[in-house]
Write a protein that holds these residues in place. Structure first.
Motif, mmCIF file in Angstrom:
data_model
loop_
_atom_site.group_PDB
_atom_site.id
_atom_site.type_symbol
_atom_site.label_atom_id
_atom_site.label_comp_id
_atom_site.label_asym_id
_atom_site.label_seq_id
_atom_site.Cartn_x
_atom_site.Cartn_y
_atom_site.Cartn_z
ATOM 1 N N SER A 1 -9.079 4.000 -5.814
ATOM 2 C CA SER A 1 -9.770 4.036 -4.527
ATOM 3 C C SER A 1 -10.308 2.662 -4.160
ATOM 4 O O SER A 1 -10.235 2.243 -2.997
ATOM 5 C CB SER A 1 -10.927 5.044 -4.572
ATOM 6 O OG SER A 1 -10.444 6.348 -4.821
ATOM 7 N N LEU B 1 3.010 3.646 -5.630
ATOM 8 C CA LEU B 1 2.347 4.941 -5.494
ATOM 9 C C LEU B 1 2.891 5.942 -6.517
ATOM 10 O O LEU B 1 2.124 6.686 -7.133
ATOM 11 C CB LEU B 1 2.549 5.464 -4.074
ATOM 12 C CG LEU B 1 1.813 6.755 -3.717
ATOM 13 C CD1 LEU B 1 0.309 6.577 -3.896
ATOM 14 C CD2 LEU B 1 2.137 7.175 -2.288
ATOM 15 N N GLN C 1 0.821 -1.202 0.000
ATOM 16 C CA GLN C 1 0.000 0.000 0.000
ATOM 17 C C GLN C 1 0.861 1.260 0.000
ATOM 18 O O GLN C 1 0.546 2.242 -0.664
ATOM 19 C CB GLN C 1 -0.919 0.003 1.219
ATOM 20 C CG GLN C 1 -1.982 -1.079 1.198
ATOM 21 C CD GLN C 1 -2.640 -1.250 2.554
ATOM 22 O OE1 GLN C 1 -2.669 -0.316 3.335
ATOM 23 N NE2 GLN C 1 -3.141 -2.431 2.835
ATOM 24 N N TYR D 1 -7.397 0.442 -2.924
ATOM 25 C CA TYR D 1 -6.944 0.741 -1.571
ATOM 26 C C TYR D 1 -8.011 0.403 -0.528
ATOM 27 O O TYR D 1 -7.689 -0.022 0.577
ATOM 28 C CB TYR D 1 -6.539 2.205 -1.464
ATOM 29 C CG TYR D 1 -5.090 2.422 -1.824
ATOM 30 C CD1 TYR D 1 -4.099 2.416 -0.851
ATOM 31 C CD2 TYR D 1 -4.711 2.580 -3.152
ATOM 32 C CE1 TYR D 1 -2.770 2.583 -1.188
ATOM 33 C CE2 TYR D 1 -3.385 2.751 -3.505
ATOM 34 C CZ TYR D 1 -2.411 2.755 -2.515
ATOM 35 O OH TYR D 1 -1.093 2.900 -2.853
#
Length: 349
Positions: free
Chosen positions: A203, A177, A171, A206
């Motif tokens: 979204s 990212l 994550q 995650y």
């Protein structure tokens, strides 16, 4: 049934060896009375004869005990297992005691006189002994089973914590990212609609990553929905360099598997292989008629090998093993990499 399978727990044999000498003394005293302890020849002869006849019969009791433990292995089945074992063992010991009484009669053992009353009390006290012995054996087995369950639960917790840690690393992985933000930045300038869709899928990815590790299992349907969002990010980045084919039968979509299993396998394929428009990475997710899940990809390894400690595959294998579904298969050839996984029913959730 092999000889190795005909055994109690590790402590059961020692319990039996501790009980047998006293039981032999008691049994011979029931048959011979005081002469058993008063005459050395009778004591030695009767003890030897009883040992030769009764020891195999005693350890033969292990056969139904082991079968019942395999047939009814759970702690919640203790009373059923105990009652069935008692019934079988009482019958076996009664037959063995009766046989021993008549053997002494047939061979005209010195100092022995057959008596039905003595036989009755020997069988009665044998029943009591069986009750005590079965309770002891069952208590030992239940305790070891409980200890094993606690140990496996702790291992599963550790595996889940490790999986959560790995997921958390993914994550906040700066490369993931950074690449996602770079892709998003270029989309904003080129196509705002695609940028909005990319944000929605990011979204979703995650959100699933944050929520999924709360459970040991999730449905294949939810995993596939997540993979659709996750693959959208990959597809936006790599374009025609990556392809995904899903052939999952509707009847298996509610089956269970550890969360993030598909993501780990897809990520593993992306991590190690070349992804180019003229050399696309082809990933396939499919089910078999027997209810197994296959995740495969073509192999086109990068020239510069990526460092890997195999944590993702190891975590998947550990989770399946601790859930009692250890038959995970990995087939790695020069042209393809294939992982076959069992799918579980809702009962295991």
């Amino acid at each position: 049934m092999g000889l190795k399978s005909i055994r109690y727990t590790n402590r059961d044999t020692w319990i039996a060896l501790g009980l047998l000498p006293g039981y032999y003394l008691f049994l011979n005293y029931m048959m011979l009375g005081k002469p058993y302890f008063q005459r050395l020849d009778i004591f030695l002869g009767a003890s030897l004869l009883t040992t030769l006849i009764w020891t195999p019969a005693f350890f033969l009791h292990a056969v139904p005990a082991v079968y019942l433990r395999k047939r009814f292995p759970h702690i919640r089945q203790t009373w059923m297992r105990l009652c069935l074992a008692l019934s079988i063992h009482i019958l076996m010991s009664s037959v063995a005691i009766t046989f021993l009484f008549y053997v002494y009669k047939w061979i005209h053992f010195p100092g022995y006189t057959f008596g039905s009353n003595r036989l009755f009390w020997a069988i009665t006290l044998g029943i009591i002994g069986n009750i005590v012995a079965n309770i002891v054996h069952e208590s030992v087995y239940t305790f070891e089973k409980w200890s094993q369950t606690i140990s496996e639960t702790e291992k599963l917790k550790k595996a889940n914590l490790q999986s959560q840690l790995d997921s958390l690393k993914q994550q906040v992985n700066p490369h993931f990212l950074f690449n996602s933000l770079n892709t998003l930045s270029s989309l904003i300038d080129e196509d705002t609609e695609k940028a909005e869709l990319f944000i929605e899928e990011l979204s979703s990815v995650y959100r699933y990553l944050l929520q999924t590790n709360e459970n040991a299992l999730t449905s294949l349907r939810d995993e596939l929905r997540f993979i659709e969002s996750y693959f959208h990010l990959l597809k936006t980045r790599y374009g025609n360099g990556i392809e995904l084919e899903v052939r999952v039968a509707d009847g298996f979509r509610e089956a269970q598997l550890p969360p993030l299993t598909l993501q780990m396998l897809v990520e593993n394929a992306v991590k190690h292989n070349i992804i180019l428009s003229d050399q696309p990475l082809q990933i396939r997710i499919e089910t078999t008629q027997s209810g197994r899940l296959i995740v495969s990809n073509n192999v086109q390894l990068k020239n510069l090998r990526v460092a890997s400690n195999g944590v993702g595959l190891a975590n998947i294998a550990t989770k399946y093993q601790l859930l009692g579904q250890g038959n995970l298969e990995i087939l790695n050839t020069e042209t393809s990499f294939c992982v076959t996984l069992p799918l579980m029913t809702n009962e295991l959730k």
